[in-house]
Structure formats: structure tokens, C-alpha cells
Enzyme design. Structure first.
Site, PDB file in Angstrom:
ATOM      1  N   ARG A  78     -56.764  56.050 -36.483  1.00  0.00           N
ATOM      2  CA  ARG A  78     -56.053  55.133 -35.885  1.00  0.00           C
ATOM      3  C   ARG A  78     -56.648  53.561 -36.672  1.00  0.00           C
ATOM      4  O   ARG A  78     -57.585  53.406 -35.861  1.00  0.00           O
ATOM      5  CB  ARG A  78     -55.871  55.189 -34.622  1.00  0.00           C
ATOM      6  CG  ARG A  78     -55.131  53.853 -34.047  1.00  0.00           C
ATOM      7  CD  ARG A  78     -53.719  53.990 -34.389  1.00  0.00           C
ATOM      8  NE  ARG A  78     -52.904  54.885 -33.787  1.00  0.00           N
ATOM      9  CZ  ARG A  78     -51.595  55.475 -34.135  1.00  0.00           C
ATOM     10  NH1 ARG A  78     -50.990  54.606 -35.005  1.00  0.00           N
ATOM     11  NH2 ARG A  78     -50.914  56.219 -33.500  1.00  0.00           N
ATOM     12  N   GLN A 102     -45.495  63.990 -39.400  1.00  0.00           N
ATOM     13  CA  GLN A 102     -45.292  62.400 -39.733  1.00  0.00           C
ATOM     14  C   GLN A 102     -46.344  62.001 -40.919  1.00  0.00           C
ATOM     15  O   GLN A 102     -47.660  62.114 -40.596  1.00  0.00           O
ATOM     16  CB  GLN A 102     -45.557  61.775 -38.253  1.00  0.00           C
ATOM     17  CG  GLN A 102     -45.211  60.390 -38.591  1.00  0.00           C
ATOM     18  CD  GLN A 102     -45.161  59.531 -37.274  1.00  0.00           C
ATOM     19  OE1 GLN A 102     -43.936  59.773 -36.815  1.00  0.00           O
ATOM     20  NE2 GLN A 102     -45.533  58.568 -37.037  1.00  0.00           N
ATOM     21  N   ARG A 107     -53.454  62.115 -45.108  1.00  0.00           N
ATOM     22  CA  ARG A 107     -54.432  61.361 -44.291  1.00  0.00           C
ATOM     23  C   ARG A 107     -55.084  62.471 -43.305  1.00  0.00           C
ATOM     24  O   ARG A 107     -55.890  62.149 -42.433  1.00  0.00           O
ATOM     25  CB  ARG A 107     -53.515  60.367 -43.492  1.00  0.00           C
ATOM     26  CG  ARG A 107     -52.332  60.999 -42.489  1.00  0.00           C
ATOM     27  CD  ARG A 107     -51.844  59.925 -41.722  1.00  0.00           C
ATOM     28  NE  ARG A 107     -50.773  60.538 -40.585  1.00  0.00           N
ATOM     29  CZ  ARG A 107     -50.356  60.139 -39.402  1.00  0.00           C
ATOM     30  NH1 ARG A 107     -50.745  58.959 -39.095  1.00  0.00           N
ATOM     31  NH2 ARG A 107     -49.647  60.843 -38.657  1.00  0.00           N
ATOM     32  N   HIS A 189     -51.686  52.525 -45.479  1.00  0.00           N
ATOM     33  CA  HIS A 189     -51.085  52.072 -44.072  1.00  0.00           C
ATOM     34  C   HIS A 189     -52.291  50.997 -43.758  1.00  0.00           C
ATOM     35  O   HIS A 189     -53.293  51.666 -42.681  1.00  0.00           O
ATOM     36  CB  HIS A 189     -51.055  53.479 -43.311  1.00  0.00           C
ATOM     37  CG  HIS A 189     -50.461  53.025 -41.881  1.00  0.00           C
ATOM     38  ND1 HIS A 189     -50.688  51.889 -41.086  1.00  0.00           N
ATOM     39  CD2 HIS A 189     -49.229  53.871 -41.294  1.00  0.00           C
ATOM     40  CE1 HIS A 189     -49.690  52.030 -40.026  1.00  0.00           C
ATOM     41  NE2 HIS A 189     -48.847  53.415 -40.142  1.00  0.00           N
ATOM     42  N   ASP A 233     -41.716  46.706 -36.528  1.00  0.00           N
ATOM     43  CA  ASP A 233     -41.691  47.785 -37.545  1.00  0.00           C
ATOM     44  C   ASP A 233     -40.637  47.787 -38.790  1.00  0.00           C
ATOM     45  O   ASP A 233     -39.491  48.098 -38.310  1.00  0.00           O
ATOM     46  CB  ASP A 233     -41.402  49.219 -36.775  1.00  0.00           C
ATOM     47  CG  ASP A 233     -41.631  50.427 -37.493  1.00  0.00           C
ATOM     48  OD1 ASP A 233     -42.263  50.242 -38.698  1.00  0.00           O
ATOM     49  OD2 ASP A 233     -42.004  51.529 -37.353  1.00  0.00           O
ATOM     50  N   GLU A 291     -48.358  46.931 -45.101  1.00  0.00           N
ATOM     51  CA  GLU A 291     -48.721  48.185 -45.941  1.00  0.00           C
ATOM     52  C   GLU A 291     -47.999  48.076 -47.045  1.00  0.00           C
ATOM     53  O   GLU A 291     -46.637  47.945 -47.050  1.00  0.00           O
ATOM     54  CB  GLU A 291     -48.396  49.325 -44.810  1.00  0.00           C
ATOM     55  CG  GLU A 291     -48.807  49.301 -43.431  1.00  0.00           C
ATOM     56  CD  GLU A 291     -47.906  50.046 -42.419  1.00  0.00           C
ATOM     57  OE1 GLU A 291     -47.455  51.141 -42.754  1.00  0.00           O
ATOM     58  OE2 GLU A 291     -48.118  49.706 -41.146  1.00  0.00           O
TER      59      GLU A 291
END
Length: 315
Positions: A78, A102, A107, A189, A233, A291
Site C-alpha cells: 500500500r 484486482q 504487483r 500506481h 477516483d 497514476e
């Protein structure tokens, strides 16, 4: 001692090379760090090839990482710069990626450190010219069996992280090494560290179309600079250059190469409170995700095709 009249003269001293970038592998071969002679540094976790630290020469951290982030390979980090591939979010209606977790598997996969290269230095080269490039690799051959079942395509990817005294460049090359085409999306990200989200403006997105994921994925048009006043978002399609200012001063400039989209994300109060690995809960005040990626649609790679994209962040 006999004095030799024809003894050889002393060799002229050879000027030494200036200090070189230093690269180290630590934490049981799970992290790669690099430091430039001028003091800038980065650290990359091999789990996800996630950049977890980027500091300027004064030691100021440029990336935000949650205090509760897992750095032991148990889950995606995170914060920092996690990599999204081959799907952004989830895509239940897209047959090839509908079963993937997701943001895909990049990652959450162990990448291989392929090596380093640094700028060529000569005795006349200034320390300020030094840079270092770190290469990381991931391929279908190195994925775990479960992931191969969920996404049965043959690929290889090389992710490059380049640190210079002026900024950080992250770029990827993805190859379709198989005989079947596949669709993919890619995104860096990036969690940028700022001091006060209420003083942040993002320019370069004026008049751009965007998908507002907080408001039912409606398509809207940006008017003026982007400011953050609540959960945000959004997926923008914009020109290559984005500037982040705080209190009127430029804190980041982001240049994109073959990455047509920009995701702007901040969880704000309630979303941050709902995420177990987001700490401190008011940390949203000190971060903004800007991003760079290709995620509004799908990039189709036919057999033998390659995709390449990159971002350069300066300050």
C-alpha cells in the site's frame, strides 16, 4: 644502496574516476537499493518490483507508503509505485482477465533483479551527471501455477527503474512470446507524498474527459485544475505532461510516454478508514495518487508483439 643513473622515472599519477552510484541487495535478497554520488536514493522490493522509497539528495521522501504496508511479500504494498498488469481493477465482463484478482498479478509476483547499469563517467564528468538504471524481469515461466491457470498466456516483461539527480523514470516492455494474442492494461500506481492535500492542484488535465468511478463511472469533462475535496477516483485521457503544485509551487512534474491515461486517486476519510493497510487513517492528507497508464481500454498484443510505456517524474 647503489644509485642507478638510468633508473626508470616514476609513473605519472592517474586521475581517478569520480564516485559511482552504489547498488545493494539486502533483506535476504528481497530488496534492491541504489544511491547516487549526489545523495539521491531509491529502494525497490522484488515482490511486485515495487518502488518503496525515492529520496532527494537532502533525504526528503518523495513517495508515500502506508505505515501498515506489508513489505514481507504477503500482499501488495500500500504505497510507493505498485505495478498494475494485466488488468486495472477488475474486469468481470472481459473473458481473458475476469478471473484475475484486482489489478492483476504483477504487483503480487516475485520479480527477478536482472542487473544495473550506470551512466558512463570519465574523470571530467560531474557527479551531477551520474545516474543508475535497475532492470527487473517477470515472465509466464516464473508465475505460480494458480496464476498460470487464471491467465494462460506466454509473456515476458522487463521493468526499468532509472534514478537521476533530477528525477525518477519507470518504464516497461511487455512481450507476447506465445502464439495466442492477449489483451492487457498497464499502470504505475504512483503514490506521491505531499504535505497538505487541501493545497494541492493538478494541472495538465484541463478540458480532459474522465471517468468518475466515485459517481457511477459517469463520463465528465474537467474544468480548470483538479483539486481534492473528497474521495476521488478518476480515469483521465489527457496530454502527456501533468504538473502537481502545492500552495502554488511545483512539487512534481510527470511526463508520460505511450501512456495515454492518468488516474487521480485519493481515498479521503471514509475510504481510508475502511482499508486495513492504510495507516495512519488521516494519511490521505499527505498523499495523492497520480497514476500513468493505459487502462481506459485494452492493448491487444498479437503473437510476437511488444508494448512499451514509461513515465518520468521530476521535482
Amino acid at each position: 644502496m647503489v644509485d642507478r643513473p638510468n633508473k626508470p622515472s616514476a609513473l605519472a599519477s592517474t586521475p581517478g574516476l569520480p564516485p559511482q552510484p552504489q547498488v545493494n541487495i539486502s533483506h535476504a535478497n528481497s530488496r534492491v537499493s541504489a544511491v547516487l554520488p549526489t545523495g539521491e536514493s531509491i529502494e525497490v522490493l522484488l515482490f511486485g518490483a515495487t518502488v518503496t522509497s525515492w529520496k532527494d539528495r537532502a533525504g526528503n521522501e518523495k513517495l508515500w507508503v502506508s505505515d501498515a504496508a506489508k513489505l514481507d511479500g504477503s500482499k501488495a504494498v500500500r504505497g510507493g509505485i505498485p505495478l498494475v498488469f494485466p488488468v486495472f481493477g477488475t474486469a468481470p465482463d472481459h473473458a481473458q482477465t475476469s478471473k484475475l484478482p484486482q489489478h492483476g498479478f504483477a504487483r503480487n509476483s516475485k520479480w527477478e533483479f536482472l542487473g544495473k547499469s550506470s551512466s558512463e563517467s570519465t574523470p571530467s564528468t560531474s557527479q551531477s551527471d551520474a545516474s543508475v538504471k535497475l532492470d527487473f524481469g517477470l515472465s509466464s515461466a516464473t508465475l505460480d501455477e494458480k496464476t498460470k491457470e487464471l491467465w494462460p498466456y506466454t509473456f515476458s516483461a522487463i521493468y526499468t527503474v532509472t534514478l537521476t539527480p533530477d528525477g525518477l523514470r519507470t518504464g516497461i516492455v511487455i512481450n507476447n512470446d506465445g502464439d495466442k494474442p492477449f489483451d492487457c492494461q498497464f499502470l504505475c500506481h504512483t503514490y506521491l507524498r505531499i504535505n497538505d492535500i487541501t493545497k494541492v492542484e493538478i494541472t495538465g488535465l484541463e478540458n480532459s474527459k474522465y471517468i468518475d468511478k466515485v459517481d457511477g463511472a459517469k463520463t465528465k469533462s474537467q474544468s480548470g485544475a483538479v483539486t481534492i475535496t473528497g474521495e476521488t477516483d478518476r480515469v483521465y485521457t489527457s496530454e502527456p505532461t501533468i504538473v502537481v503544485t502545492e500552495g502554488g509551487s511545483t512539487v512534481f512534474k510527470i511526463e508520460r510516454d505511450n501512456l495515454e491515461n492518468v488516474v487521480v486517486w485519493n481515498p479521503w476519510t471514509e475510504k481510508a478508514a475502511s482499508m486495513g493497510d492504510f495507516e495512519p487513517k488521516d494519511g490521505f492528507k499527505n498523499m495523492i495518487c497520480v497514476e500513468a497508464g493505459s487502462v481506459a481500454g485494452w492493448t491487444t498484443l498479437e503473437a510476437g508483439d511488444a508494448y512499451e510505456g514509461a513515465q518520468t517524474i521530476s521535482y
